[in-house]
Every structure is written in structure tokens, then in C-alpha cells.
Design a protein around this motif. Structure first.
Motif, PDB file in Angstrom:
ATOM      1  N   TYR A  36      12.847  -2.526 -12.871  1.00  0.00           N
ATOM      2  CA  TYR A  36      11.917  -2.213 -11.825  1.00  0.00           C
ATOM      3  C   TYR A  36      11.226  -0.783 -12.049  1.00  0.00           C
ATOM      4  O   TYR A  36      11.224   0.107 -11.292  1.00  0.00           O
ATOM      5  N   LEU A  37      10.356  -0.989 -12.959  1.00  0.00           N
ATOM      6  CA  LEU A  37       9.415   0.141 -13.205  1.00  0.00           C
ATOM      7  C   LEU A  37       8.192   0.375 -12.119  1.00  0.00           C
ATOM      8  O   LEU A  37       7.607  -0.593 -11.921  1.00  0.00           O
ATOM      9  N   LEU A  38       7.986   1.536 -11.753  1.00  0.00           N
ATOM     10  CA  LEU A  38       6.927   1.947 -10.847  1.00  0.00           C
ATOM     11  C   LEU A  38       5.801   2.125 -11.812  1.00  0.00           C
ATOM     12  O   LEU A  38       5.473   3.190 -11.945  1.00  0.00           O
ATOM     13  N   ASP A  39       5.061   1.254 -12.344  1.00  0.00           N
ATOM     14  CA  ASP A  39       3.916   1.320 -13.295  1.00  0.00           C
ATOM     15  C   ASP A  39       2.654   0.582 -13.093  1.00  0.00           C
ATOM     16  O   ASP A  39       3.232  -0.927 -13.283  1.00  0.00           O
ATOM     17  N   ARG A  40       1.696   0.657 -12.881  1.00  0.00           N
ATOM     18  CA  ARG A  40       0.515  -0.293 -12.807  1.00  0.00           C
ATOM     19  C   ARG A  40       0.464  -1.203 -13.921  1.00  0.00           C
ATOM     20  O   ARG A  40      -0.421  -2.256 -13.657  1.00  0.00           O
ATOM     21  N   LEU A  41       0.621  -0.788 -14.973  1.00  0.00           N
ATOM     22  CA  LEU A  41       0.213  -1.493 -16.205  1.00  0.00           C
ATOM     23  C   LEU A  41       1.364  -2.445 -16.839  1.00  0.00           C
ATOM     24  O   LEU A  41       1.179  -3.468 -16.888  1.00  0.00           O
ATOM     25  N   PHE A  42       2.625  -1.705 -16.901  1.00  0.00           N
ATOM     26  CA  PHE A  42       3.794  -2.787 -17.543  1.00  0.00           C
ATOM     27  C   PHE A  42       4.932  -2.716 -16.565  1.00  0.00           C
ATOM     28  O   PHE A  42       5.679  -3.445 -16.946  1.00  0.00           O
ATOM     29  N   GLY A  43       4.950  -2.113 -15.303  1.00  0.00           N
ATOM     30  CA  GLY A  43       5.931  -1.819 -14.550  1.00  0.00           C
ATOM     31  C   GLY A  43       5.864  -3.360 -13.844  1.00  0.00           C
ATOM     32  O   GLY A  43       4.999  -4.465 -13.911  1.00  0.00           O
ATOM     33  N   ASN A  44       6.893  -3.518 -13.066  1.00  0.00           N
ATOM     34  CA  ASN A  44       7.096  -5.049 -11.929  1.00  0.00           C
ATOM     35  C   ASN A  44       7.317  -4.534 -10.545  1.00  0.00           C
ATOM     36  O   ASN A  44       7.363  -5.451 -10.043  1.00  0.00           O
ATOM     37  N   LEU A  45       7.282  -3.183 -10.249  1.00  0.00           N
ATOM     38  CA  LEU A  45       7.576  -3.063  -8.790  1.00  0.00           C
ATOM     39  C   LEU A  45       6.549  -2.316  -8.502  1.00  0.00           C
ATOM     40  O   LEU A  45       6.143  -1.024  -8.880  1.00  0.00           O
ATOM     41  N   LEU A  46       5.637  -2.516  -7.525  1.00  0.00           N
ATOM     42  CA  LEU A  46       4.678  -1.832  -6.743  1.00  0.00           C
ATOM     43  C   LEU A  46       5.113  -1.650  -5.246  1.00  0.00           C
ATOM     44  O   LEU A  46       5.938  -2.687  -4.503  1.00  0.00           O
ATOM     45  N   PHE A  47       4.581  -0.682  -4.599  1.00  0.00           N
ATOM     46  CA  PHE A  47       4.677  -0.630  -3.044  1.00  0.00           C
ATOM     47  C   PHE A  47       3.291  -0.744  -2.475  1.00  0.00           C
ATOM     48  O   PHE A  47       2.287  -0.363  -2.892  1.00  0.00           O
ATOM     49  N   ASP A  48       3.422  -1.741  -1.446  1.00  0.00           N
ATOM     50  CA  ASP A  48       2.291  -1.820  -0.450  1.00  0.00           C
ATOM     51  C   ASP A  48       2.358  -0.904   0.620  1.00  0.00           C
ATOM     52  O   ASP A  48       3.297  -1.110   1.360  1.00  0.00           O
ATOM     53  N   ILE A  49       1.432   0.055   0.634  1.00  0.00           N
ATOM     54  CA  ILE A  49       1.726   1.274   1.571  1.00  0.00           C
ATOM     55  C   ILE A  49       0.679   1.299   2.476  1.00  0.00           C
ATOM     56  O   ILE A  49      -0.547   1.459   2.043  1.00  0.00           O
ATOM     57  N   ARG A  50       0.851   1.194   3.852  1.00  0.00           N
ATOM     58  CA  ARG A  50      -0.419   1.419   4.795  1.00  0.00           C
ATOM     59  C   ARG A  50       0.039   2.297   5.734  1.00  0.00           C
ATOM     60  O   ARG A  50       1.169   2.357   6.172  1.00  0.00           O
ATOM     61  N   ARG A  51      -1.087   2.805   6.478  1.00  0.00           N
ATOM     62  CA  ARG A  51      -1.236   3.875   7.499  1.00  0.00           C
ATOM     63  C   ARG A  51      -2.479   3.885   8.078  1.00  0.00           C
ATOM     64  O   ARG A  51      -3.479   4.023   7.696  1.00  0.00           O
ATOM     65  N   LYS A  52      -2.482   3.250   9.600  1.00  0.00           N
ATOM     66  CA  LYS A  52      -3.480   3.263  10.312  1.00  0.00           C
ATOM     67  C   LYS A  52      -4.544   2.561   9.536  1.00  0.00           C
ATOM     68  O   LYS A  52      -5.989   3.011   9.808  1.00  0.00           O
ATOM     69  N   GLY A  53      -4.290   1.346   9.225  1.00  0.00           N
ATOM     70  CA  GLY A  53      -5.321   0.532   8.317  1.00  0.00           C
ATOM     71  C   GLY A  53      -5.584   0.786   7.263  1.00  0.00           C
ATOM     72  O   GLY A  53      -6.560   0.264   6.346  1.00  0.00           O
ATOM     73  N   LYS A  54      -5.261   2.133   6.498  1.00  0.00           N
ATOM     74  CA  LYS A  54      -5.529   2.359   5.233  1.00  0.00           C
ATOM     75  C   LYS A  54      -4.462   2.214   4.115  1.00  0.00           C
ATOM     76  O   LYS A  54      -3.436   2.133   4.559  1.00  0.00           O
ATOM     77  N   PHE A  56      -2.664   2.785   0.235  1.00  0.00           N
ATOM     78  CA  PHE A  56      -2.632   3.700  -0.548  1.00  0.00           C
ATOM     79  C   PHE A  56      -2.143   3.078  -1.963  1.00  0.00           C
ATOM     80  O   PHE A  56      -1.214   2.689  -1.936  1.00  0.00           O
ATOM     81  N   PRO A  57      -3.338   3.228  -2.711  1.00  0.00           N
ATOM     82  CA  PRO A  57      -3.026   3.000  -4.088  1.00  0.00           C
ATOM     83  C   PRO A  57      -2.017   3.887  -4.940  1.00  0.00           C
ATOM     84  O   PRO A  57      -1.986   4.862  -4.531  1.00  0.00           O
ATOM     85  N   GLU A  58      -1.390   3.410  -5.848  1.00  0.00           N
ATOM     86  CA  GLU A  58      -0.497   3.938  -6.791  1.00  0.00           C
ATOM     87  C   GLU A  58      -1.551   5.153  -7.606  1.00  0.00           C
ATOM     88  O   GLU A  58      -2.460   4.672  -8.015  1.00  0.00           O
ATOM     89  N   THR A  59      -1.105   6.217  -7.553  1.00  0.00           N
ATOM     90  CA  THR A  59      -1.940   7.201  -8.607  1.00  0.00           C
ATOM     91  C   THR A  59      -1.093   7.824  -9.837  1.00  0.00           C
ATOM     92  O   THR A  59      -1.893   8.505 -10.529  1.00  0.00           O
ATOM     93  N   ALA A  60       0.133   7.600  -9.591  1.00  0.00           N
ATOM     94  CA  ALA A  60       0.780   8.107 -11.068  1.00  0.00           C
ATOM     95  C   ALA A  60       0.804   6.742 -11.903  1.00  0.00           C
ATOM     96  O   ALA A  60       0.657   5.664 -11.675  1.00  0.00           O
ATOM     97  N   HIS A  61       0.934   7.441 -13.098  1.00  0.00           N
ATOM     98  CA  HIS A  61       1.003   6.605 -14.371  1.00  0.00           C
ATOM     99  C   HIS A  61       2.271   6.853 -15.275  1.00  0.00           C
ATOM    100  O   HIS A  61       2.214   8.080 -15.769  1.00  0.00           O
ATOM    101  N   ILE A  62       3.208   6.210 -15.281  1.00  0.00           N
ATOM    102  CA  ILE A  62       4.610   6.741 -15.786  1.00  0.00           C
ATOM    103  C   ILE A  62       4.788   6.511 -17.523  1.00  0.00           C
ATOM    104  O   ILE A  62       5.732   7.115 -18.167  1.00  0.00           O
ATOM    105  N   ASN A  63       3.666   5.567 -17.967  1.00  0.00           N
ATOM    106  CA  ASN A  63       4.014   5.359 -19.341  1.00  0.00           C
ATOM    107  C   ASN A  63       5.367   4.914 -19.705  1.00  0.00           C
ATOM    108  O   ASN A  63       6.005   5.564 -20.603  1.00  0.00           O
ATOM    109  N   PRO A  64       5.667   3.747 -19.421  1.00  0.00           N
ATOM    110  CA  PRO A  64       6.991   3.172 -19.783  1.00  0.00           C
ATOM    111  C   PRO A  64       6.928   2.575 -21.165  1.00  0.00           C
ATOM    112  O   PRO A  64       5.715   2.538 -21.730  1.00  0.00           O
TER     113      PRO A  64
END
Length: 136
Positions: A36-54, A56-64
């Protein structure tokens, strides 16, 4: 698998922890990631985060590390797997400020085909996560 027999993803939160649970509701075993890695390239878990219609994309890269066969586990029918994520890790990974956000989890494994694993996308229910400034 029929739609009502596919795997499902559920999240909840308590005391600063976000619980992500993947359930095999089908009648056949499935292979899924255990890390369950939070990584946009090789991870498999992301969060869809919203606030007032906006959104929020992931900004960190964990390098797993790249996944291997041992990164996967087989869930028999009726079995569950899951992970606990500290809400402050989510706050940092998505550069969130104080306030409340609508959050859902997304399981998607870009490496699944290399390991004959479940290669679909699962979306969870939504929860509300709130963050306060440290000075408050």
C-alpha cells in the motif's frame, strides 16, 4: 466477476489514523499488493482529496523499491487486507493546509500485469479529514 462480487475498498478514520481495507467479495482468489505505497509512479494507493470543488494532487514522491513477487499476497474469497496511514502523512504528501477535506482512497497497481495480479481500479467511500494549524 459480477459487479457485486468484485473486490471493494473501504476507508475510515479514528484518532489521526486512516484505515484502508481491501475486501475480496468474489468467489475466486485475487492477488493484490501488500505494501500500500503512496507513490504516484510505482505505488498502488492514492487519495482523491477535494475541498470546495478543488482537487489536490499528490506532491510527494517517496521513491519506493520496485515490487517483486513477495510484494503481493493472495486474498481468498472473503479475506481482507489493509493498511493504516497516519493522517499527517496524507497532509504532507498532498501539501494540505488547515481545514476540512473530502477524502477517498484509490487502489490502482500499475505493476499488476507483471505479476498476474488484480489490475483494476478500486475507489472507496469518502470520509472527512480535518487539519488544524499547529498554532491553534
Amino acid at each position: 466477476m459480477k459487479a457485486d462480487e468484485s473486490p471493494s475498498l473501504f476507508i475510515s478514520q479514528k484518532d489521526g489514523a486512516v484505515y484502508v481495507v481491501l475486501s475480496n467479495l468474489g468467489n475466486q482468489s485475487i492477488k493484490v499488493r501488500r505494501d500500500y505505497l503512496l507513490d504516484r509512479l510505482f505505488g498502488n494507493l492514492l487519495f482523491d482529496i477535494r475541498r470546495k470543488g478543488k482537487t489536490f494532487p499528490e506532491t510527494a514522491h517517496i521513491n519506493p523499491e520496485m515490487p517483486t513477487e513477495s510484494t503481493y499476497l493472495v486474498l481468498a474469497p472473503g479475506q481482507i487486507g489493509g493498511h493504516v496511514v497516519d493522517q499527517w502523512l496524507i497532509k504532507a504528501a498532498y501539501s494540505l493546509s488547515s481545514g476540512c477535506y473530502t477524502v477517498s482512497a484509490v487502489y490502482r497497481d500499475s505493476m499488476a500485469k507483471d505479476f498476474s495480479a488484480f489490475d483494476g481500479e478500486l475507489r472507496s467511500n469518502s470520509i472527512e479529514l480535518c487539519f488544524k494549524d499547529a498554532n491553534m
